[in-house]
Design an enzyme around this catalytic site. Structure first.
Site, mmCIF file in Angstrom:
data_model
loop_
_atom_site.group_PDB
_atom_site.id
_atom_site.type_symbol
_atom_site.label_atom_id
_atom_site.label_comp_id
_atom_site.label_asym_id
_atom_site.label_seq_id
_atom_site.Cartn_x
_atom_site.Cartn_y
_atom_site.Cartn_z
ATOM 1 C CB SER A 188 -0.805 0.179 1.341
ATOM 2 O OG SER A 188 -1.161 1.224 1.550
HETATM 3 N N1 LIG Z 1 -6.052 8.655 2.606
HETATM 4 C C1 LIG Z 1 -5.751 7.475 3.337
HETATM 5 C C2 LIG Z 1 -5.870 6.280 2.168
HETATM 6 C C3 LIG Z 1 -5.805 5.099 3.024
HETATM 7 C C4 LIG Z 1 -6.275 3.934 1.641
HETATM 8 O O1 LIG Z 1 -7.107 4.203 0.794
HETATM 9 N N2 LIG Z 1 -5.683 2.947 2.017
HETATM 10 C C5 LIG Z 1 -6.057 1.477 1.010
HETATM 11 C C6 LIG Z 1 -5.021 0.796 0.432
HETATM 12 S S1 LIG Z 1 -4.000 1.667 -0.309
HETATM 13 C C7 LIG Z 1 -7.211 0.795 1.665
HETATM 14 O O2 LIG Z 1 -7.009 0.741 2.885
HETATM 15 N N3 LIG Z 1 -8.087 0.056 1.009
HETATM 16 C C8 LIG Z 1 -9.064 -0.632 1.773
HETATM 17 C C9 LIG Z 1 -10.429 -0.120 1.745
HETATM 18 O O3 LIG Z 1 -10.610 1.123 1.637
HETATM 19 O O4 LIG Z 1 -11.323 -0.719 2.179
HETATM 20 C C10 LIG Z 1 -4.466 7.430 3.872
HETATM 21 O O5 LIG Z 1 -3.701 7.967 3.379
HETATM 22 O O6 LIG Z 1 -4.121 6.539 4.545
#
Ligand SMILES: N[C@@H](CCC(=O)N[C@@H](CS)C(=O)NCC(=O)O)C(=O)O
Length: 217
Positions: free
Chosen positions: A11
């Site tokens: 990630s």
């Molecule tokens: N703005 C957040 C974005 C976090 C994000 O969207 N992470 C993704 C992985 S890259 C995630 O956890 N996706 C799973 C979901 O939303 O269920 C950050 O900077 O931490």
């Protein structure tokens, strides 16, 4: 009690936090949350972070998610100085602008495509999504004009975010035109960040997943 980071290696926002931890010389216990196995929707994880995203940081009774917020916290709480998140209001304004740009524009373009490829198993990236990715990278290219790093001559937490997102976006979207400022910037980040070897593992893991998903294997 030490720091706990809920993460998955590929990630980009997790990579940004790990870069910051390394830069600050901090250790953390890593707990993998396997997004592809939908572990972020487990009752246990949702209790921790109802927004079900990684990274999530635990520091004693503090639970905070969003890589930008986590990195600002880490520097404020543990930094020996403010170099990675400068306190000077005018300098910080630029860093904050870049952090919000990453959240709202650059990472948003990446997440939009990532959701389709990783979770909906789509094999083609729609043209309009590619256009959005290009527009976001065009902005980053302009921000770098006349600058070494994303806000100036030295790097800070905005670079951890922009570098990790942009390097993943370029890997995800095939056939992007060349971005000369970004290419130079990527090289400079790679030769400057203390945590770059671990970061490279994360980027390669991301690239592997993209290949696997797009080829349907
Ligand atoms: N703005 C957040 C974005 C976090 C994000 O969207 N992470 C993704 C992985 S890259 C995630 O956890 N996706 C799973 C979901 O939303 O269920 C950050 O900077 O931490």
């Amino acid at each position: 009690m030490g720091l706990i980071l809920h993460e998955i290696i590929a990630s980009p926002p997790v990579r940004a936090v790990k870069l910051c931890l390394t830069e600050l010389g901090l250790e953390a216990e890593y707990k993998t949350c396997n997004l592809l196995a939908r572990e972020q929707f487990s009752d246990e994880y949702l209790k921790l972070n109802p927004q079900h995203t990684v990274p999530t940081l635990e520091d004693g009774d503090l639970i905070v998610w969003d890589s930008h917020a986590i990195n600002a916290y880490l520097v404020s709480a543990y930094g020996k100085n403010d170099a990675l998140y400068p306190k000077d209001p005018k300098v910080r304004a630029l860093v904050d602008q870049r952090l919000h740009f990453d959240s709202g524009v650059l990472f948003s373009a990446l997440r939009n495509i990532g959701l389709k490829i990783f979770f909906k198993n789509e094999k083609e990236i729609p043209e309009e999504d590619k256009l959005r990715a290009r527009e976001a990278l065009d902005f980053a290219e302009k921000f770098l004009q006349g600058r070494k790093f994303i806000t100036g001559d030295t790097y800070n937490i905005a670079d951890f975010s922009i570098y990790t997102t942009a390097s993943a976006l370029v890997a995800l979207v095939p056939g992007l035109e060349k971005y000369p400022n970004l290419a130079k910037y990527f090289d400079l980040c790679k030769s400057s960040f203390k945590g770059i070897s671990h970061d490279e593992e994360g980027l390669q893991a991301f690239k592997g997943l993209v290949q696997q998903k797009l080829s349907g294997k």
